[in-house]
Design an enzyme around this catalytic site. Structure first.
Site, PDB file in Angstrom:
ATOM      1  N   GLU A 138      -1.452   1.689  -4.719  1.00 25.34           N
ATOM      2  CA  GLU A 138      -0.911   3.428  -5.230  1.00 25.34           C
ATOM      3  C   GLU A 138      -1.778   4.153  -4.776  1.00 25.34           C
ATOM      4  O   GLU A 138      -1.979   5.119  -5.279  1.00 25.34           O
ATOM      5  CB  GLU A 138       0.701   3.918  -4.948  1.00 25.34           C
ATOM      6  CG  GLU A 138       1.318   3.964  -6.827  1.00 25.34           C
ATOM      7  CD  GLU A 138       1.083   4.541  -7.667  1.00 25.34           C
ATOM      8  OE1 GLU A 138      -0.598   4.452  -7.887  1.00 25.34           O
ATOM      9  OE2 GLU A 138       1.204   6.090  -7.136  1.00 25.34           O
ATOM     10  N   TRP A 139      -3.354   3.480  -5.430  1.00 27.36           N
ATOM     11  CA  TRP A 139      -4.713   3.742  -6.138  1.00 27.36           C
ATOM     12  C   TRP A 139      -4.443   5.079  -7.781  1.00 27.36           C
ATOM     13  O   TRP A 139      -5.346   5.677  -7.694  1.00 27.36           O
ATOM     14  CB  TRP A 139      -4.669   5.415  -4.488  1.00 27.36           C
ATOM     15  CG  TRP A 139      -4.333   4.271  -3.506  1.00 27.36           C
ATOM     16  CD1 TRP A 139      -4.957   3.324  -2.771  1.00 27.36           C
ATOM     17  CD2 TRP A 139      -3.688   5.195  -2.265  1.00 27.36           C
ATOM     18  NE1 TRP A 139      -4.022   3.000  -1.632  1.00 27.36           N
ATOM     19  CE2 TRP A 139      -3.835   4.163  -1.393  1.00 27.36           C
ATOM     20  CE3 TRP A 139      -3.288   6.202  -2.193  1.00 27.36           C
ATOM     21  CZ2 TRP A 139      -3.236   4.230  -0.372  1.00 27.36           C
ATOM     22  CZ3 TRP A 139      -2.755   5.997  -1.461  1.00 27.36           C
ATOM     23  CH2 TRP A 139      -2.175   5.875   0.366  1.00 27.36           C
ATOM     24  N   GLY A 140      -3.279   4.615  -8.157  1.00 21.50           N
ATOM     25  CA  GLY A 140      -3.910   5.713  -9.168  1.00 21.50           C
ATOM     26  C   GLY A 140      -2.415   7.182  -9.395  1.00 21.50           C
ATOM     27  O   GLY A 140      -3.040   7.991 -10.012  1.00 21.50           O
TER      28      GLY A 140
ATOM     29  N   ASP B 281     -10.171   3.600  -3.654  1.00 24.99           N
ATOM     30  CA  ASP B 281     -10.816   2.491  -3.319  1.00 24.99           C
ATOM     31  C   ASP B 281     -12.228   2.304  -3.446  1.00 24.99           C
ATOM     32  O   ASP B 281     -13.310   3.363  -3.420  1.00 24.99           O
ATOM     33  CB  ASP B 281     -11.335   2.347  -1.431  1.00 24.99           C
ATOM     34  CG  ASP B 281      -9.560   1.484  -1.508  1.00 24.99           C
ATOM     35  OD1 ASP B 281      -8.446   2.088  -1.519  1.00 24.99           O
ATOM     36  OD2 ASP B 281      -9.165   1.846   0.388  1.00 24.99           O
TER      37      ASP B 281
ATOM     38  N   ASP C  60       1.357  -1.471  -0.161  1.00 28.69           N
ATOM     39  CA  ASP C  60      -0.206  -0.170  -0.412  1.00 28.69           C
ATOM     40  C   ASP C  60       0.779   1.062   0.122  1.00 28.69           C
ATOM     41  O   ASP C  60       2.456   1.267   0.019  1.00 28.69           O
ATOM     42  CB  ASP C  60      -0.886   0.379   0.975  1.00 28.69           C
ATOM     43  CG  ASP C  60      -2.337   0.695   0.788  1.00 28.69           C
ATOM     44  OD1 ASP C  60      -2.137   1.609  -0.083  1.00 28.69           O
ATOM     45  OD2 ASP C  60      -2.790  -0.198   1.983  1.00 28.69           O
TER      46      ASP C  60
HETATM   47  C1  GLA Z   1      -5.848   1.129   1.192  1.00 28.00           C
HETATM   48  C2  GLA Z   1      -6.161   0.452   0.335  1.00 28.00           C
HETATM   49  C3  GLA Z   1      -7.106  -0.498   0.578  1.00 28.00           C
HETATM   50  C4  GLA Z   1      -6.657  -1.806   1.830  1.00 28.00           C
HETATM   51  C5  GLA Z   1      -6.499  -0.741   3.048  1.00 28.00           C
HETATM   52  C6  GLA Z   1      -6.527  -1.153   4.174  1.00 28.00           C
HETATM   53  O1  GLA Z   1      -6.878   1.749   1.705  1.00 28.00           O
HETATM   54  O2  GLA Z   1      -6.224   1.044  -1.519  1.00 28.00           O
HETATM   55  O3  GLA Z   1      -7.616  -1.464  -0.088  1.00 28.00           O
HETATM   56  O4  GLA Z   1      -5.999  -2.012   1.795  1.00 28.00           O
HETATM   57  O5  GLA Z   1      -5.354   0.854   2.955  1.00 28.00           O
HETATM   58  O6  GLA Z   1      -6.133  -0.022   5.134  1.00 28.00           O
END
Ligand code: GLA
Length: 380
Positions: free
Chosen positions: A179-181, A201, A146
């Site tokens: 890293e969410w893009g 997310d 993450d």
């Molecule tokens: C982030 C990630 C999620 C999950 C949470 C856990 O938000 O994007 O997929 O792993 O952390 O805390």
């Protein structure tokens, strides 16, 4: 040049040489604790989940990686080695990994490239080598990393550091970049990991699911065997969407060659949820060896889309997607699918052959739903 070489060629021209760990030649499939259980993870839950993955037929349908997300870790010991929560995981991770392996499944863990995980547990920053060694020693087959608490760090550098540490550990470990893009991972993800999140997310509701799709589809060119765009884990069966919506969710993930990580409580799922998650004809689209991420080829009206994915046998997987709140007919013209002449159509949700068609295929599609078909040209 055959099609596979041509596609690999275009990925190479873009400088997207896949990470060379030889893993995830098709999108990873498995289960992850986060979407349903959050921090409420334990060895008991993981064992019961592994048992249910076998008993429900999910293992036979291709699900392999059982991944514990955030909150399994509590501290580092004096030597800097990561320590699992001894109340929730008595005996530690090694025996749990052994149990999962004994079921014919693989075992995965979560960490964070920054100083702490998103839930404030110890992160991997500065401990890359010891963490990779520890995971290898425990029998870990998949690591999700993450990006919380990483202020001031450079994402491509940090993820490459962990890629190299994993390689040095000597164990084949799928590397999931999360890293969410935020730092354009579709440009450096292919040479760094096996999958990279392209979005923030997912939530268990239609608008969230569809907005992940709209983001993820923009980077289709970056996907190829060994490296996949990840629009986040599945919400199928978590209760916030209708079964039609979950079928759409699952179909879209499959046509986008997305990782299929179930995120529900598989111990108690309904028959409808199980049938969605184990639909082998839809899974075969996701897992097709050509490794192409399908795309929108036609938008016949507001909120109506035709998606197509070329498959190794030169058939096309097609999703007719109705994003509107009214049942509607959607038509896929052959020109949009690059098909000439007669083609046979098989419905992948009703599991029926619908016949031979000459220039288009149309169907009535439920509100917030899909019809998904495999269309095979008679002459290549
Ligand atoms: C982030 C990630 C999620 C999950 C949470 C856990 O938000 O994007 O997929 O792993 O952390 O805390």
């Amino acid at each position: 040049m055959n099609m596979r070489l041509a596609l690999l060629g275009s990925a190479l021209l873009l400088g997207l040489r896949p990470v060379d760990n030889g893993l995830a030649r098709t999108p990873p499939m498995g289960w992850n604790s986060w979407n349903h259980f959050g921090c409420d993870v334990s060895a008991q839950l993981i064992k019961e989940t592994a048992d249910a993955i076998v008993a429900s037929g999910m293992r036979d349908a291709g699900y392999r990686y059982v991944v514990i997300d955030d909150c399994w870790q509590v501290a580092r010991d004096r030597a800097g080695k990561i320590v699992a929560d001894s109340v929730r995981f008595p005996g530690g991770m090694k025996p749990l990994a052994d149990y999962v392996h004994s079921k014919g499944l693989k075992f995965g863990l979560y960490t964070d490239a920054g100083r702490k995980t998103c839930q404030g547990r110890p992160g991997t920053y500065g401990s890359e080598e010891i963490d990779a060694r520890t995971y290898a020693e425990w029998g870990v087959d998949y690591v999700k990393e993450d990006w919380c608490n990483a202020q001031g760090l450079d994402a491509p550098t940090q993820y490459a550091k962990f890629r190299d540490a994993l390689a040095k550990s000597g164990r084949p470990i799928v590397f999931s970049i999360c890293e969410w893009g935020s730092n354009r991972p579709w440009t450096w993800g292919p040479k760094t990991g096996n999958l990279w999140r392209t979005t923030g997310d997912i939530g268990d509701y239609w608008a969230s699911m569809i907005s992940r799709v709209d983001l993820n589809t923009q980077y289709a060119q970056s996907a190829s065997p060994g490296g996949w765009n990840d629009p986040d884990m599945l919400e199928v069966g978590n209760g916030g969407m209708t079964d039609d919506e979950y079928r759409a969710h699952f179909s879209l993930w499959a046509i986008m060659a997305a990782p299929l990580m179930a995120g529900n409580d598989v111990r108690t799922m309904s028959a409808a949820t199980r049938d969605i998650l184990t639909n082998k004809e839809v899974i075969a689209v996701d897992q097709d060896s050509l490794g192409v991420q399908g795309m929108i080829v036609e938008e016949p009206g507001p909120d109506l889309q035709v998606w197509s994915k070329l498959l190794a046998d030169s058939s096309r997987a097609v999703v007719l997607l109705n994003r509107s709140a009214l049942q509607t007919a959607i038509s896929a013209p052959w020109w949009s699918l690059r098909i000439r002449g007669a083609a046979t159509v098989r419905d992948l949700w009703t599991h029926t052959d619908l016949g031979t068609f000459d220039d288009h295929f149309s169907a009535t599609v439920p509100a917030h739903g899909v019809v998904m078909a495999r269309i095979t040209p008679r002459h290549g």
